[in-house]
Design a protein around this motif. Structure first.
Motif, PDB file in Angstrom:
ATOM      1  N   ASP A 206      33.555  55.175  46.419  1.00  0.00           N
ATOM      2  CA  ASP A 206      33.962  56.544  46.085  1.00  0.00           C
ATOM      3  C   ASP A 206      35.352  56.568  45.461  1.00  0.00           C
ATOM      4  O   ASP A 206      35.595  57.263  44.465  1.00  0.00           O
ATOM      5  CB  ASP A 206      33.943  57.430  47.336  1.00  0.00           C
ATOM      6  N   SER A 207      36.280  55.799  46.058  1.00  0.00           N
ATOM      7  CA  SER A 207      37.642  55.792  45.513  1.00  0.00           C
ATOM      8  C   SER A 207      37.676  55.159  44.127  1.00  0.00           C
ATOM      9  O   SER A 207      38.426  55.607  43.246  1.00  0.00           O
ATOM     10  CB  SER A 207      38.595  55.059  46.462  1.00  0.00           C
ATOM     11  N   GLU A 208      36.842  54.136  43.903  1.00  0.00           N
ATOM     12  CA  GLU A 208      36.801  53.510  42.586  1.00  0.00           C
ATOM     13  C   GLU A 208      36.178  54.438  41.549  1.00  0.00           C
ATOM     14  O   GLU A 208      36.586  54.439  40.380  1.00  0.00           O
ATOM     15  CB  GLU A 208      36.033  52.192  42.655  1.00  0.00           C
ATOM     16  N   ALA A 209      35.211  55.234  41.967  1.00  0.00           N
ATOM     17  CA  ALA A 209      34.615  56.198  41.040  1.00  0.00           C
ATOM     18  C   ALA A 209      35.673  57.185  40.551  1.00  0.00           C
ATOM     19  O   ALA A 209      35.682  57.572  39.363  1.00  0.00           O
ATOM     20  CB  ALA A 209      33.461  56.934  41.720  1.00  0.00           C
ATOM     21  N   HIS A 210      36.571  57.596  41.431  1.00  0.00           N
ATOM     22  CA  HIS A 210      37.662  58.486  41.020  1.00  0.00           C
ATOM     23  C   HIS A 210      38.572  57.787  40.011  1.00  0.00           C
ATOM     24  O   HIS A 210      39.039  58.412  39.045  1.00  0.00           O
ATOM     25  CB  HIS A 210      38.466  58.931  42.233  1.00  0.00           C
ATOM     26  N   LEU A 211      38.828  56.490  40.222  1.00  0.00           N
ATOM     27  CA  LEU A 211      39.646  55.750  39.270  1.00  0.00           C
ATOM     28  C   LEU A 211      38.963  55.665  37.907  1.00  0.00           C
ATOM     29  O   LEU A 211      39.605  55.830  36.865  1.00  0.00           O
ATOM     30  CB  LEU A 211      39.935  54.339  39.797  1.00  0.00           C
ATOM     31  N   ALA A 212      37.662  55.403  37.935  1.00  0.00           N
ATOM     32  CA  ALA A 212      36.917  55.290  36.680  1.00  0.00           C
ATOM     33  C   ALA A 212      36.899  56.609  35.914  1.00  0.00           C
ATOM     34  O   ALA A 212      36.825  56.617  34.670  1.00  0.00           O
ATOM     35  CB  ALA A 212      35.492  54.819  36.970  1.00  0.00           C
ATOM     36  N   GLU A 213      36.956  57.719  36.645  1.00  0.00           N
ATOM     37  CA  GLU A 213      36.916  59.043  36.010  1.00  0.00           C
ATOM     38  C   GLU A 213      38.299  59.595  35.703  1.00  0.00           C
ATOM     39  O   GLU A 213      38.435  60.719  35.206  1.00  0.00           O
ATOM     40  CB  GLU A 213      36.184  60.017  36.949  1.00  0.00           C
ATOM     41  N   SER A 214      39.331  58.812  35.978  1.00  0.00           N
ATOM     42  CA  SER A 214      40.703  59.322  35.863  1.00  0.00           C
ATOM     43  C   SER A 214      41.156  59.531  34.428  1.00  0.00           C
ATOM     44  O   SER A 214      42.125  60.258  34.179  1.00  0.00           O
ATOM     45  CB  SER A 214      41.670  58.352  36.553  1.00  0.00           C
ATOM     46  N   GLY A 215      40.499  58.875  33.482  1.00  0.00           N
ATOM     47  CA  GLY A 215      40.959  58.926  32.103  1.00  0.00           C
ATOM     48  C   GLY A 215      42.062  57.921  31.817  1.00  0.00           C
ATOM     49  O   GLY A 215      42.520  57.798  30.681  1.00  0.00           O
ATOM     50  N   LEU A 216      42.483  57.211  32.851  1.00  0.00           N
ATOM     51  CA  LEU A 216      43.496  56.166  32.694  1.00  0.00           C
ATOM     52  C   LEU A 216      42.822  54.809  32.495  1.00  0.00           C
ATOM     53  O   LEU A 216      41.589  54.713  32.461  1.00  0.00           O
ATOM     54  CB  LEU A 216      44.410  56.154  33.913  1.00  0.00           C
ATOM     55  N   HIS A 217      43.616  53.778  32.378  1.00  0.00           N
ATOM     56  CA  HIS A 217      43.090  52.443  32.084  1.00  0.00           C
ATOM     57  C   HIS A 217      43.005  51.631  33.380  1.00  0.00           C
ATOM     58  O   HIS A 217      43.985  51.008  33.805  1.00  0.00           O
ATOM     59  CB  HIS A 217      43.990  51.731  31.077  1.00  0.00           C
ATOM     60  N   TRP A 218      41.833  51.660  33.992  1.00  0.00           N
ATOM     61  CA  TRP A 218      41.622  50.918  35.232  1.00  0.00           C
ATOM     62  C   TRP A 218      40.708  49.730  34.958  1.00  0.00           C
ATOM     63  O   TRP A 218      39.598  49.888  34.428  1.00  0.00           O
ATOM     64  CB  TRP A 218      40.988  51.813  36.298  1.00  0.00           C
ATOM     65  N   VAL A 219      41.164  48.521  35.313  1.00  0.00           N
ATOM     66  CA  VAL A 219      40.360  47.303  35.193  1.00  0.00           C
ATOM     67  C   VAL A 219      39.769  47.025  36.568  1.00  0.00           C
ATOM     68  O   VAL A 219      40.475  46.649  37.504  1.00  0.00           O
ATOM     69  CB  VAL A 219      41.219  46.117  34.712  1.00  0.00           C
ATOM     70  N   ARG A 220      38.471  47.214  36.690  1.00  0.00           N
ATOM     71  CA  ARG A 220      37.819  47.140  37.997  1.00  0.00           C
ATOM     72  C   ARG A 220      37.741  45.701  38.509  1.00  0.00           C
ATOM     73  O   ARG A 220      37.838  44.746  37.734  1.00  0.00           O
ATOM     74  CB  ARG A 220      36.420  47.743  37.927  1.00  0.00           C
TER      75      ARG A 220
END
Length: 625
Positions: A206-220
């Motif tokens: 769930d927390s990673e989904a928020h990161l993916a939807e943040s519009g920022l540059h997240w490298v999973r």
């Protein structure tokens, strides 16, 4: 339609897939010839796999030594099919160089009967590799390719091999066989199937989904060669979570991989000076412990065998259910402390304020009532107070920042890295490294004793998991040269640290990582680790296609992320029945079976080769009905 010829499908052609082919050939040596179709499926480098792809950058190296890995069984192996002796990785390199002294004749005969062809790009590395070298992953991939060709050549003429350079997107039951659907639209019918696909990235939390939807540059989280690190911009701060092997790989790719050069320089604490290319980002790093994985000792040979007398005696007397914190942990900690003081007695006897036998007697009598790793270490520290002018404090290494009194985190860790380098150079003459190597070496027998499901749930989730994580940090860290490079980058102000237990927040413009000591912000965040595979939470089409056919392994009635399998790696159905055809082996089964991620080490009767041997025999039985 049911296949007219018995057929076996192997999905994943990295080390385990290759070993399955080799073990199938070994099992068929004693059987009358009969037609079999063997389908070998991988969308990556068949005969090496994605992790060991021979075309990847040579910047990434193995975390295993050249002399400490093989893919062949040995005369002492407890396999059910005949042993096929072959060279270790380093022996293979020696034979490529024309060096055969000391190599078993059977290994040399196998090499001579299957000439190896290696790309000229490997020439410099082949010439300089030693048993204690950390070869490039690409070179290991070249060795795997050769083992694969040998394995194919061992198969009888009655076996027809068909390679499929595609990804399996589903496995479906069709009466008495499986139908595998591939991403290129083709299908494979198999009367026996083995999935050896290694790491699969689970669904986002769930927390990673928020990161993916943040519009920022997240490298999973993922394997570094799969992460889009080439997109990370130069010249800006980039946040990184993780200080394990994923971090060291990312660090190398974002510096050496971008044209930076490390020069030898004896005037620096690291022994190196970094010449930047100007294309590097500035990495700002934190992790749960806040401390980088410790470098491996520079023994100039293979590591020595660890001495674990107390731990071994405890394992021999364990019952069917184990409380790790009370029945195992005290003994392995005593072995670690004993290794420290025995080494100190040899290299710095003046530091001991009591005779060594008296120290060991006091150690063995030390009351250890805490099942918590940190607490148990502190109890031993108290019992041994005053025995040395330079005592061991394992509690410090469990929580390195417990001794940090404030000031610059970078200065604190730079000094600590310089100390780590000195201890790694001292190697066998370092009392600290002797203690930490004891902890590291205990992980494999501890994991064997703990499987499947022998630990009480509380001790598995607490003291055992903490011990395994600690052992990973102190024993499975980078080669020494990577820690030298890290310190050189700190001194070049291209890496800085925030300390432990980072808190992540973000807004529309940037991420912010904060600890009690420091904070930093950036529109880029790299998560430098890999999640364990989890069949309960997957977006991979292949894993999703197995729903209803495979159930999660239960540990004390709690579902884990691993598929449940039998000893032969046949999957168990949700109703408890055993599948007749489908096998899953290797990394995904980590919660049930021990040692699923370790490369086969010569002279140890590797569990991985035992696993592939059993699975190969089961595949042949299933294929022929």
């Amino acid at each position: 339609m049911t296949p007219t010829t018995p057929s076996i499908a192997l999905v994943g052609m990295g080390p385990r897939g290759i070993s399955l082919v080799e073990r199938l050939g070994a099992h068929l040596l004693d059987r009358p010839p009969a037609p079999i179709e063997l389908h070998l499926i991988d969308d990556s480098d068949i005969g090496a796999g994605r992790i060991w792809d021979t075309s990847q950058t040579k910047t990434l190296c193995m975390n295993t030594l050249a002399g400490a890995v093989t893919l062949f069984t040995e005369p002492t192996s407890t396999t059910t099919a005949p042993v096929v002796e072959g060279p270790t990785l380093y022996e293979w390199i020696q034979l490529l160089r024309g060096e055969s002294a000391g190599i078993a004749p059977a290994k040399k005969r196998l090499f001579d009967s299957h000439p190896a062809s290696v790309a000229p790009a490997f020439a410099a590395e082949l010439a300089t590799t030693r048993p204690e070298s950390n070869p490039s992953r690409a070179l290991y991939g070249a060795y795997l390719h050769w083992v694969y060709e040998v394995a194919l050549a061992q198969l009888p003429d009655s076996v027809t091999v068909i390679e499929h350079h595609s990804r399996v997107i589903s496995v479906a039951q069709a009466g008495d066989h499986d139908v595998l659907t591939l991403s290129d639209g083709s299908h494979v019918s198999a009367t026996a199937t083995a999935l050896a696909y290694g790491w699969q990235v689970p669904a986002l939390t769930d927390s990673e989904a928020h990161l993916a939807e943040s519009g920022l540059h997240w490298v999973r989280p993922d394997n570094p060669v799969e992460q889009p690190l080439s997109e990370v911009p130069a010249g800006i701060p980039v946040l990184v979570r993780g200080l394990g092997m994923g971090f060291f790989d990312a660090m190398a790719l974002l510096t050496i991989g971008r044209g930076g050069i490390f020069h030898e320089d004896s005037s620096t604490r690291s022994g190196l000076r970094y010449e930047p290319s100007g294309r590097e980002p500035h990495l700002v790093v934190s992790s749960g412990r806040g401390y980088p994985y410790l470098p491996k000792s520079e023994y100039h040979s293979l590591p020595p065998a660890a001495n674990l007398p107390r731990f071994s005696a405890a394992l021999a007397s364990l019952g069917p259910e184990i409380d790790f914190g009370t029945e195992v942990l005290p003994h392995l900690l005593r072995d670690a402390y004993a290794a420290y003081y025995q080494t100190q007695d040899r290299v710095a006897p003046a530091a001991l304020k009591l005779p060594l036998p008296e120290i060991l007697t006091r150690l063995d009598a030390a009351p250890i009532t805490s099942s918590d790793f940190f607490g148990a270490c502190r109890e031993i520290n108290a019992a041994l107070a005053g025995v040395s002018t330079d005592p061991l404090d394992l509690a410090h290494w469990v929580r390195p920042f417990a001794d940090f009194s404030g000031g610059s985190v970078d200065d604190f860790l730079a000094s600590a890295l310089a100390h780590d380098i000195a201890e790694a150079v001292a190697a066998a003459d370092s009392p600290l490294k002797a203690a930490l190597w004891t902890i590291s070496a205990a992980r494999k027998p501890a994991s064997i004793a703990a499987s499947p499901g022998r630990l009480t749930w509380d001790s598995r989730s607490d003291s055992y998991s903490e011990f395994m994580a600690f052992g990973q940090m102190v024993g499975s860290g980078p080669p020494l040269f990577r820690t030298r490079e890290l310190l050189a980058l700190v001194e070049a102000r291209l890496v800085s640290f925030l300390g432990p237990h980072p808190n992540l927040t973000f807004d529309d413009t940037e991420f912010t990582l904060s600890t009690k000591y420091a904070s930093a912000s950036s529109p880029w965040l790299i998560d430098a680790w890999m999640h364990q595979p989890d069949i309960r939470h997957s977006t991979d089409p292949l894993a999703l296609s197995l729903a209803g056919r495979v159930r999660a392994f239960r540990d004390h009635e709690r579902r884990t992320g691993s598929p449940e399998t039998t000893w032969e790696r046949l999957v168990v159905h949700p109703d408890g029945g055993v599948d007749k055809r489908l096998h899953i082996l290797g990394i995904p089964t980590y919660a049930q079976w021990p040692d699923t991620t370790i490369s086969p080490m010569p002279g140890t009767d590797p569990l991985m080769l035992q696993e592939t041997d059993r699975t190969a025999g089961s595949l042949l039985q299933a294929a022929r009905g």
